[in-house]
Design a protein around this motif. Sequence first.
Motif, PDB file in Angstrom:
ATOM      1  N   THR A 100     -61.724  28.977  10.871  1.00 44.87           N
ATOM      2  CA  THR A 100     -62.132  30.302  11.359  1.00 44.87           C
ATOM      3  C   THR A 100     -61.410  31.448  10.671  1.00 44.87           C
ATOM      4  O   THR A 100     -62.009  32.488  10.385  1.00 44.87           O
ATOM      5  CB  THR A 100     -61.890  30.399  12.885  1.00 44.87           C
ATOM      6  OG1 THR A 100     -62.444  29.243  13.482  1.00 44.87           O
ATOM      7  CG2 THR A 100     -62.548  31.619  13.470  1.00 44.87           C
ATOM      8  N   GLY A 155     -60.308  34.088   8.396  1.00 45.14           N
ATOM      9  CA  GLY A 155     -60.803  34.674   7.144  1.00 45.14           C
ATOM     10  C   GLY A 155     -62.264  34.420   6.850  1.00 45.14           C
ATOM     11  O   GLY A 155     -62.842  35.094   5.994  1.00 45.14           O
ATOM     12  N   LYS A 209     -52.082  31.801  31.072  1.00 43.11           N
ATOM     13  CA  LYS A 209     -52.032  33.252  30.813  1.00 43.11           C
ATOM     14  C   LYS A 209     -52.794  34.032  31.889  1.00 43.11           C
ATOM     15  O   LYS A 209     -52.853  35.255  31.833  1.00 43.11           O
ATOM     16  CB  LYS A 209     -52.607  33.576  29.427  1.00 43.11           C
ATOM     17  CG  LYS A 209     -51.799  32.939  28.281  1.00 43.11           C
ATOM     18  CD  LYS A 209     -52.233  33.442  26.913  1.00 43.11           C
ATOM     19  CE  LYS A 209     -51.584  32.639  25.800  1.00 43.11           C
ATOM     20  NZ  LYS A 209     -51.087  33.452  24.699  1.00 43.11           N
ATOM     21  N   GLY A 252     -59.278  35.850  26.194  1.00 44.03           N
ATOM     22  CA  GLY A 252     -58.412  35.432  25.101  1.00 44.03           C
ATOM     23  C   GLY A 252     -59.163  34.586  24.088  1.00 44.03           C
ATOM     24  O   GLY A 252     -60.310  34.186  24.314  1.00 44.03           O
ATOM     25  N   ALA A 281     -56.461  39.194  18.319  1.00 48.15           N
ATOM     26  CA  ALA A 281     -55.405  39.219  17.299  1.00 48.15           C
ATOM     27  C   ALA A 281     -54.651  37.896  17.242  1.00 48.15           C
ATOM     28  O   ALA A 281     -54.438  37.236  18.255  1.00 48.15           O
ATOM     29  CB  ALA A 281     -54.430  40.350  17.604  1.00 48.15           C
TER      30      ALA A 281
HETATM   31  O1  PMT Z   1     -59.344  37.504  12.066  1.00 52.69           O
HETATM   32  P1  PMT Z   1     -60.251  36.401  11.565  1.00 52.69           P
HETATM   33  O2  PMT Z   1     -59.935  35.992  10.154  1.00 52.69           O
HETATM   34  O3  PMT Z   1     -61.707  36.728  11.781  1.00 52.69           O
HETATM   35  O4  PMT Z   1     -59.953  35.090  12.443  1.00 52.69           O
HETATM   36  C1  PMT Z   1     -60.229  35.098  13.800  1.00 52.69           C
HETATM   37  C2  PMT Z   1     -59.121  34.399  14.617  1.00 52.69           C
HETATM   38  C3  PMT Z   1     -59.008  32.947  14.184  1.00 52.69           C
HETATM   39  C4  PMT Z   1     -57.780  35.103  14.423  1.00 52.69           C
HETATM   40  C5  PMT Z   1     -59.568  34.506  16.119  1.00 52.69           C
HETATM   41  O5  PMT Z   1     -60.833  33.904  16.275  1.00 52.69           O
HETATM   42  C6  PMT Z   1     -58.589  33.836  17.042  1.00 52.69           C
HETATM   43  O6  PMT Z   1     -58.658  32.657  17.349  1.00 52.69           O
HETATM   44  N1  PMT Z   1     -57.591  34.642  17.543  1.00 52.69           N
HETATM   45  C7  PMT Z   1     -56.470  34.151  18.355  1.00 52.69           C
HETATM   46  C8  PMT Z   1     -55.490  33.472  17.461  1.00 52.69           C
HETATM   47  C9  PMT Z   1     -54.248  33.036  18.168  1.00 52.69           C
HETATM   48  O7  PMT Z   1     -53.212  33.500  17.842  1.00 52.69           O
HETATM   49  O8  PMT Z   1     -54.440  32.240  19.160  1.00 52.69           O
HETATM   50  P2  PMT Z   1     -53.217  31.696  20.081  1.00 52.69           P
HETATM   51  O9  PMT Z   1     -53.758  30.438  20.605  1.00 52.69           O
HETATM   52  O10 PMT Z   1     -51.931  31.662  19.384  1.00 52.69           O
HETATM   53  O11 PMT Z   1     -53.100  32.787  21.218  1.00 52.69           O
HETATM   54  C10 PMT Z   1     -53.885  32.728  22.410  1.00 52.69           C
HETATM   55  C11 PMT Z   1     -54.245  34.127  22.860  1.00 52.69           C
HETATM   56  O12 PMT Z   1     -53.070  34.855  23.225  1.00 52.69           O
HETATM   57  C12 PMT Z   1     -54.956  34.955  21.826  1.00 52.69           C
HETATM   58  O13 PMT Z   1     -55.937  35.685  22.521  1.00 52.69           O
HETATM   59  C13 PMT Z   1     -53.860  35.878  21.284  1.00 52.69           C
HETATM   60  O14 PMT Z   1     -54.386  37.130  20.870  1.00 52.69           O
HETATM   61  C14 PMT Z   1     -52.982  36.058  22.495  1.00 52.69           C
HETATM   62  N2  PMT Z   1     -51.557  36.254  22.176  1.00 52.69           N
HETATM   63  C15 PMT Z   1     -50.834  35.280  21.551  1.00 52.69           C
HETATM   64  C16 PMT Z   1     -49.492  35.471  21.313  1.00 52.69           C
HETATM   65  C17 PMT Z   1     -48.887  36.672  21.726  1.00 52.69           C
HETATM   66  N3  PMT Z   1     -47.608  36.891  21.509  1.00 52.69           N
HETATM   67  N4  PMT Z   1     -49.607  37.621  22.324  1.00 52.69           N
HETATM   68  C18 PMT Z   1     -50.933  37.440  22.558  1.00 52.69           C
HETATM   69  O15 PMT Z   1     -51.600  38.324  23.111  1.00 52.69           O
END
Ligand code: PMT
Length: 404
Positions: free
Chosen positions: A360, A362, A347, A328, A281
């Motif tokens: 990525t 969408g 994390k 993640g 997510a």
């Molecule tokens: O849904 P799609 O259109 O297919 O696109 C897929 C995607 C781009 C959403 C997916 O491939 C992706 O990269 N998801 C993670 C997006 C993100 O928010 O990354 P981040 O770098 O901000 O977070 C790192 C990780 O921590 C992620 O696993 C996220 O789910 C998690 N996280 C982040 C913030 C938060 N408050 N809680 C979390 O659990």
Amino acid sequence: MTTSPPSPLTTLQNKRVLLGLSGGIAAYKAAELCRLLVGAGAQVQVVMTKGAQEFITPLTMQALSGQPVHTELLDPTAEAAMGHIQLARWADLILVAPASANFMARLAHGEASDLLTTVCLARRCPLALAPAMNQAMWSNATTVSNLGVLEAAGILMFGPAAGAQACGDVGPGRLLEAAELLQLCAAQFTTGSLAGKRVVITAGPTREAIDPVRYLSNHSSGKMGYALAEAAIEAGAEVTLISGPTDLPAPDRCKLVPVISALDMLAACQAHPSDIFVAVAAVADYRIAQPALGKIKKTAEELSLSLVRNPDILATIAASKPRPFCVGFAAETDQLAEYAKAKLRSKGLDLIFANDATSTFGNDAASVTAYWPGGEKVFESQSKAQLARRLIALISQRSTATHA
Ligand code: PMT
């Protein structure tokens, strides 16, 4: 929710099967196979060689697949709609049935001399051949050598069976029956590598309310998370998909827990213990400190919103005891490797998939790089469905290695 062994009717649901026909009397069995694949819920596109069209008409295959049949490599109308590269990218599995001795020879030599050989050459998905030919042709040293080349290239062989042949000979070279080919296609989508595991996947965006009618969110479609849920189900896992708002239908045989905000998502994740937790997510990092109870009126020229940090769901689950194997995703616009590795450490994760945020969100395809303590692996751009199967294979491998 039960985790009974998947039948072809469920594992082929929504799978994209490209059915190729080369020339041979057994081509008539491909019509029945096409009907069975469609009946099992697969999307089927048919490609026919010139030889195949001597035995069965494209119209028959069009009627059974419900799609226009592809026959020409250099067809301007086909190229505008679904040309050879798009066809190759579209498929989750290519099955050539019947595969003649001539087709196998051309494929073994890397020919791109017609649409079917070209699509096979440009494929990004598993390719299976169901050989069908006279028994002497099958046993001929040249065919045996071609078979060796094809198998060494990772091409799957479905059959052939042995028995009475159309020409009156008896021996190996008969096309498998349509029902057997259906089972073999279905088996390609079932690995059992996560049998008995509880997998929780978060997917989609979260929405953070500003007032009763407005929210902060992002462009996540849920496609990656839902594809991973499908792939984990195929691998035999008991899957819970905790999803922010998306337009996607829930995969069959998974428990869908719809949520709206990051706080809802955290509560749902804590209520669903797992062996493997995969956070796909795109969770909003901040929420509105105090959402307005009524609709905010357009009176002021400027409006400031006060935001507070949301809890990090993944870090919270990774710090829980006992903790699941934690995976993640990192979506970054720059310094992808550096930021992803930093998130892996900060994390407390077992594995992270880094992807380019600009391409990525969408999209139907993605490329990612996996990082884990002491290792990394690149996954080139491919459909999210295909990619998800490969990521699940790595998750299964790494979680076994970590707990060994
Ligand atoms: O849904 P799609 O259109 O297919 O696109 C897929 C995607 C781009 C959403 C997916 O491939 C992706 O990269 N998801 C993670 C997006 C993100 O928010 O990354 P981040 O770098 O901000 O977070 C790192 C990780 O921590 C992620 O696993 C996220 O789910 C998690 N996280 C982040 C913030 C938060 N408050 N809680 C979390 O659990």
